[in-house]
Enzyme design. Structure first.
Site, short mmCIF file in Angstrom:
data_model
loop_
_atom_site.label_atom_id
_atom_site.label_comp_id
_atom_site.label_asym_id
_atom_site.label_seq_id
_atom_site.Cartn_x
_atom_site.Cartn_y
_atom_site.Cartn_z
N SER A 161 3.08 -7.44 -11.26
CA SER A 161 3.80 -8.12 -10.17
C SER A 161 4.20 -7.11 -9.10
O SER A 161 4.61 -7.50 -8.01
CB SER A 161 5.04 -8.84 -10.71
OG SER A 161 5.85 -7.96 -11.47
N GLU B 182 4.46 -17.62 -20.42
CA GLU B 182 4.90 -17.87 -19.04
C GLU B 182 4.73 -19.33 -18.64
O GLU B 182 3.65 -19.92 -18.83
CB GLU B 182 4.11 -16.96 -18.06
CG GLU B 182 4.54 -17.21 -16.62
CD GLU B 182 4.17 -16.09 -15.65
OE1 GLU B 182 3.65 -15.04 -16.08
OE2 GLU B 182 4.43 -16.28 -14.45
N LYS C 58 0.18 -4.31 -21.83
CA LYS C 58 0.16 -5.79 -21.88
C LYS C 58 -1.10 -6.26 -21.18
O LYS C 58 -1.49 -5.67 -20.17
CB LYS C 58 1.40 -6.36 -21.20
CG LYS C 58 1.37 -7.91 -21.09
CD LYS C 58 2.71 -8.50 -20.73
CE LYS C 58 3.04 -8.53 -19.27
NZ LYS C 58 2.08 -9.28 -18.42
O1 KIV Z 1 3.70 -8.67 -13.90
C1 KIV Z 1 4.77 -9.10 -14.35
O2 KIV Z 1 5.86 -8.81 -13.85
C2 KIV Z 1 4.70 -9.96 -15.53
C3 KIV Z 1 5.91 -10.74 -15.86
C4 KIV Z 1 6.06 -11.84 -14.88
C5 KIV Z 1 5.91 -11.22 -17.26
O3 KIV Z 1 3.69 -10.05 -16.14
#
Ligand code: KIV
Length: 274
Positions: free
Chosen positions: A50, A187, A118
């Site tokens: 993000s 999400e 992740k």
């Molecule tokens: O990129 C991010 O901040 C995320 C969150 C919204 C879980 O993947």
């Protein structure tokens, strides 16, 4: 003499062990200075992709590169001491093959010193998750709304609104858990589905717009601080820093323009000749 730090950071197994226990607190951070603040209260710091939207003003996370994630991941590691730092694998760095994912994840771990990565996707990514975990890379999954797939999804709509559409998301959750991920971000899914997944799978679920039924929560820091231009509807604001920052900048600009800006005499007690 040992040079090992006496401060012990949380690890992926620590977070895995929190299933059905104390809720997991997670926030995003992309910088050393916010990481130092978040670190005092959070179990996990996510260096989320993000950052593409928040820091760089992109419309989506698709343009984010591995280099961007590594740079900010390293900054967050330098700013924090206690939390587990998880770095997002950006779009295009892991989907082509398990080997591609391994090489990208190794770069992230080696160059940032973070504790886990992740990646987005459920059943389709399960084999890759297992491949990474078997080779010593802790993986957090991300299912439900997966923003990197925006170009095939078409919009950032909540997932699983009708019971008839739950099955693929439930299967995604099971596949990621069975593949060995230590936790999974869920999400933008409806509360009954988030509850069902949380009750079914063996690993902690970390919700974002997925209700309090999850084992933990994550938000984008700038969203909850009121600093983002656009925030998803589900975000509760815990601060309204945008107007505060603007007022400070306005005060500074006014001081400079009216020559009321404090000079060195203000700091050093110097007398200016006249
Ligand atoms: O990129 C991010 O901040 C995320 C969150 C919204 C879980 O993947």
């Amino acid at each position: 003499m040992s040079v090992q730090s006496t401060i012990r950071r949380k690890t992926a197994p620590d977070i895995r062990a929190r299933k059905n226990g104390e809720p997991i607190v997670m926030l995003t951070s992309y910088h050393a200075h916010t990481a130092a603040l978040v670190d005092r209260y959070c179990d996990v710091i996510l260096v989320g992709d993000s950052l593409g939207n928040v820091m760089h003003g992109f419309e989506t996370t698709v343009p984010v590169t591995l280099e961007m994630m590594i740079l900010q991941g390293h900054a967050v590691m330098r700013g924090s001491q206690h939390a587990l730092v998880v770095v997002d694998m950006p779009f295009g760095s892991y989907e082509a093959s398990k080997e591609q994912a391994f090489h990208a994840a190794v770069r992230i771990l080696k160059e940032t010193h973070c504790g886990a990565v992740k990646l987005e996707g459920g059943e389709r990514m399960a084999e890759t998750v297992a491949f990474l975990v078997e080779r010593g890379i802790p993986v957090m999954g991300h299912i439900g709304l997966t923003p990197q797939s925006i170009n095939t999804l078409g919009s950032f709509r909540a997932q699983g609104r009708e019971e008839g559409s739950w099955e693929p998301i439930e299967n995604d959750a099971k596949a990621i858990s069975q593949a060995g991920a230590f936790s999974v971000v869920v999400e933008a899914v409806a509360e009954p589905l988030a509850r069902k997944i949380t009750e079914t799978i063996a690993i902690p679920t970390i919700g974002i717009g997925a209700s309090a039924a999850c084992d933990g929560q994550v938000l984008v820091l700038e969203d909850m601080l009121g600093l983002s231009a656009r925030t998803p509807k589900f975000v509760r604001r815990y601060g309204n820093l945008g107007p505060m920052i603007e007022a400070a900048i306005e005060g500074y600009a006014t001081d400079v323009r009216s020559r009321a800006f404090p000079g060195p005499e203000h700091v050093y007690g110097m007398k200016t000749k006249n």
